[in-house]
Design a protein around this motif. Structure first.
Motif: not given
Ligand code: MG
Ligand code: ADP
Length: 447
Positions: A154, A210-211
């Motif tokens: 991140t 993200d993710d």
């Molecule tokens: Mg993260």
């Protein structure tokens, strides 16, 4: 809403978000005027501040303003004098659909390239992120970053976004988590606004998700993600994805998505090693010193923490923060004693349990022999010496008894283990090659 009403809110805002944040972000913005439709217009000194405030404090400001004046429905941030286009939303197709489906997640101001410490385990990921952050020609698409929890995925994604905002303010950069992508999608379905949703997502220049492992098994979200992804790649727009594992290790992901994700550059963030952890700690201490020059930190503390605290940077940072807070509360220098006291639970939790198998695997790998030969009955030197090294490491790094270790080495007697351990202890001081091997293995195992 009037300028006076805005003025009267300042103290409240400062105490809600903290004085530092207030000074950096809110103080520089000015309430300008109300526009029809309940739009409160602010003047901001730079595009950057406008975007930041809108993303990070937009909800808060709207809540506070509408509590004072119920006519306030939304906010707009215009850059002072230079350019009165709205900072956000940008690049909205006309006729402008309402944009609440689009806003990305806020970016953390601390997650920049400047604050990212580069070491062996993350240098490739860092280099790739840097390149994408330049916003030049799209060379690898998507950039797929993966790695375990707390290793900086991140952080790197936010750093790319910050970098792009500074160097390429013309680009419409959207950062959000896969979870948020799903929520927006579901919201659009519910409100029958799929056209808006599609248009908005296809209007971004750089999409960061993200993710992404989150969408595995969520079929219609995957489907929509796939279409969004393809539409952007077709337009040669940059896509950056992160996940906690490699594309081919994400279960319940459609194959066509998997292969799409693999089609660009896939780089992983390896677990941190001792040097990287130490580097991160040193950089945090340096920042902290700038704010609190009086900080007294004994030698060896950082080395101790880098050695003892697991691979997860988040835990490492948390430990350091707690240590600083504690030391400044009690007004004491940070000594080893205070550290062990204050971080007892963290240290205990991260007492990594190294298993006999792990040691055996690493040693076999190191000496390029098969695991079965390491454990098996053959006594040739090529196998016997590595076997003794492995036994020695088992004794040093695990709490297993000699008989237990013997059993795990093909049912050998505990006296054989004892002999092996003794032999390596002797050799360590005579044979620098063995000493190096052991040091290397120990580090690899404790990393
Ligand atoms: Mg993260
Ligand atoms: P992930 O998304 O991979 O789970 P994060 O990016 O949230 O991990 O990182 C966790 C914390 O560790 C953040 O506070 C981040 O700033 C910090 N961190 C991770 N790697 C580094 C690094 N190489 N240098 C500085 N800080 C780092």
């Amino acid at each position: 809403m009037t300028k006076e009403q805005w003025g009267a809110l300042q103290d409240q805002l400062s105490s809600t978000i903290g004085e530092n944040n207030y000074k950096t972000w809110i103080k520089p913005i000015e309430f300008h005027d109300m526009e029809p439709g309940g739009v409160a217009v602010f003047t901001v000194p730079t595009n950057f501040i406008g975007t930041y405030v809108s993303q990070n404090y937009g909800d808060l400001l709207l809540a506070k303003l509408s509590a004072v004046d119920t006519a306030v429905r939304r906010l707009r941030f215009d850059v002072a004098n230079v350019d009165t286009r709205p900072v956000q939303p940008r690049a909205v197709p006309s006729p402008a659909p309402s944009t609440d489906l689009l806003p990305g997640a806020p970016l953390d101001a601390r997650f920049t390239f400047d604050s990212f410490v580069v070491g062996k385990p993350n240098e490739l990921a860092h280099a790739a992120a840097k390149r994408v952050g330049e916003g030049g020609q799209v060379t690898f698409n998507p950039l797929f970053l993966y790695g375990g929890v707390g290793l900086g995925k991140t952080h790197l994604m936010h750093a790319i976004a910050w970098e792009l905002r500074t160097h390429r303010p013309d680009l419409n950069v959207l950062y959000l988590s896969a979870e948020q992508f799903m929520y927006r999608f579901v919201q659009a379905l519910r409100e029958r606004r799929m056209m808006d949703f599609k248009e908005l997502f296809r209007s971004v220049d750089v999409l960061m998700v993200d993710d992404v492992q989150f969408i595995a098994g969520k079929d219609s979200t995957q489907e929509e993600f796939f279409h969004t992804f393809n539409a952007l790649v077709d337009q040669n727009k940059q896509i950056i994805i992160s996940a906690d594992r490699a594309p081919d290790e994400i279960k319940d992901l459609e194959n066509r998505i998997r292969s799409r994700l693999q089609s660009g550059l896939v780089v992983d963030l390896h677990p941190t090693d001792y040097e990287l952890r130490l580097g991160i700690l040193q950089s945090k201490v340096q920042n902290y010193r700038e704010q609190y020059p009086a900080l007294q930190l004994d030698d060896g503390i950082l080395e101790f923490l880098a050695h003892r605290i697991s691979t997860n940077v988040r835990v490492l940072e948390g430990a350091l923060t707690r240590l600083f807070a504690f030391a400044s509360l009690v007004g004491q220098p940070i000594t080893m004693e205070l550290t062990q006291d204050c971080l007892a639970d963290v240290l205990r939790a991260s007492d990594r349990k190294i298993s006999i198998e792990e040691i055996q695997r690493k040693v076999a790998e190191h000496y390029h022999i098969r695991l079965s030969d390491l454990i098996g009955p053959k006594r040739v030197r090529n196998f016997a010496r590595p076997r003794q090294v492995a036994m020695y490491l088992c004794k040093q790094l695990t709490a297993r008894s000699l008989p237990e270790i013997g059993r795990r080495f093909g049912g050998r007697d505990h006296t054989t283990v004892m002999h092996g351990v003794k032999r390596i202890e002797e050799l360590r001081s005579q044979d620098s090659q063995i000493a190096d091997d052991i040091e290397l293995l120990r580090r690899a195992l404790e990393a």
